[in-house]
Scaffold this active site. Structure first.
Site, PDB file in Angstrom:
ATOM      1  N   CYS A  28       0.829  -1.216   0.000  1.00 25.85           N
ATOM      2  CA  CYS A  28       0.000   0.000   0.000  1.00 25.85           C
ATOM      3  C   CYS A  28       0.863   1.265   0.000  1.00 25.85           C
ATOM      4  O   CYS A  28       1.615   1.501   0.943  1.00 25.85           O
ATOM      5  CB  CYS A  28      -0.898  -0.060   1.238  1.00 25.85           C
ATOM      6  SG  CYS A  28      -1.646   1.478   1.746  1.00 25.85           S
ATOM      7  N   CYS A  31       0.209   3.698   2.856  1.00 30.62           N
ATOM      8  CA  CYS A  31       0.720   3.101   4.098  1.00 30.62           C
ATOM      9  C   CYS A  31       2.209   3.397   4.251  1.00 30.62           C
ATOM     10  O   CYS A  31       2.682   3.703   5.349  1.00 30.62           O
ATOM     11  CB  CYS A  31       0.507   1.591   4.115  1.00 30.62           C
ATOM     12  SG  CYS A  31      -1.213   1.070   4.085  1.00 30.62           S
TER      13      CYS A  31
END
Length: 99
Positions: A28, A31
């Site tokens: 991600c 993230c």
């Protein structure tokens, strides 16, 4: 220091007064960007931070209904007190944690 935890360690970690849990995935992009913000924020010592990899700990992510990452949840004495999803700056993170 930010600690990566598994299911066994998770229960003990969230029993503390107040802890910030970062549910993330290694694939991600937001993230990864938030991870850098979290590292800087952790150095301020405002709140203990732990990380949970949703791919490695699918049972935990299902238990807490994690459908998007990054998702941040603050637990107080083992109970969820608030959550937010998505990337945020260090200032936004600080305001959210302290509100």
């Amino acid at each position: 220091m930010i600690k990566h935890v598994n299911k066994k360690e998770f229960e003990n970690e969230i029993k503390k007064d107040r802890v910030l849990v970062d549910f993330f995935a290694t694939w991600c992009g937001p993230c990864k960007m938030l991870s850098l913000v979290m590292e800087k924020y952790d150095n301020k010592g405002v709140i203990p931070i732990i990380k949970v990899d949703i791919d490695e700990e699918q049972e935990l992510s299902e238990r807490f209904g994690i459908t998007a990452v990054p998702t941040l949840i603050i637990f107080e004495n083992g109970k969820e007190s608030k959550r937010i999803t998505g990337f945020m700056s260090e200032d936004e993170l600080d305001k959210w944690v302290r509100s």
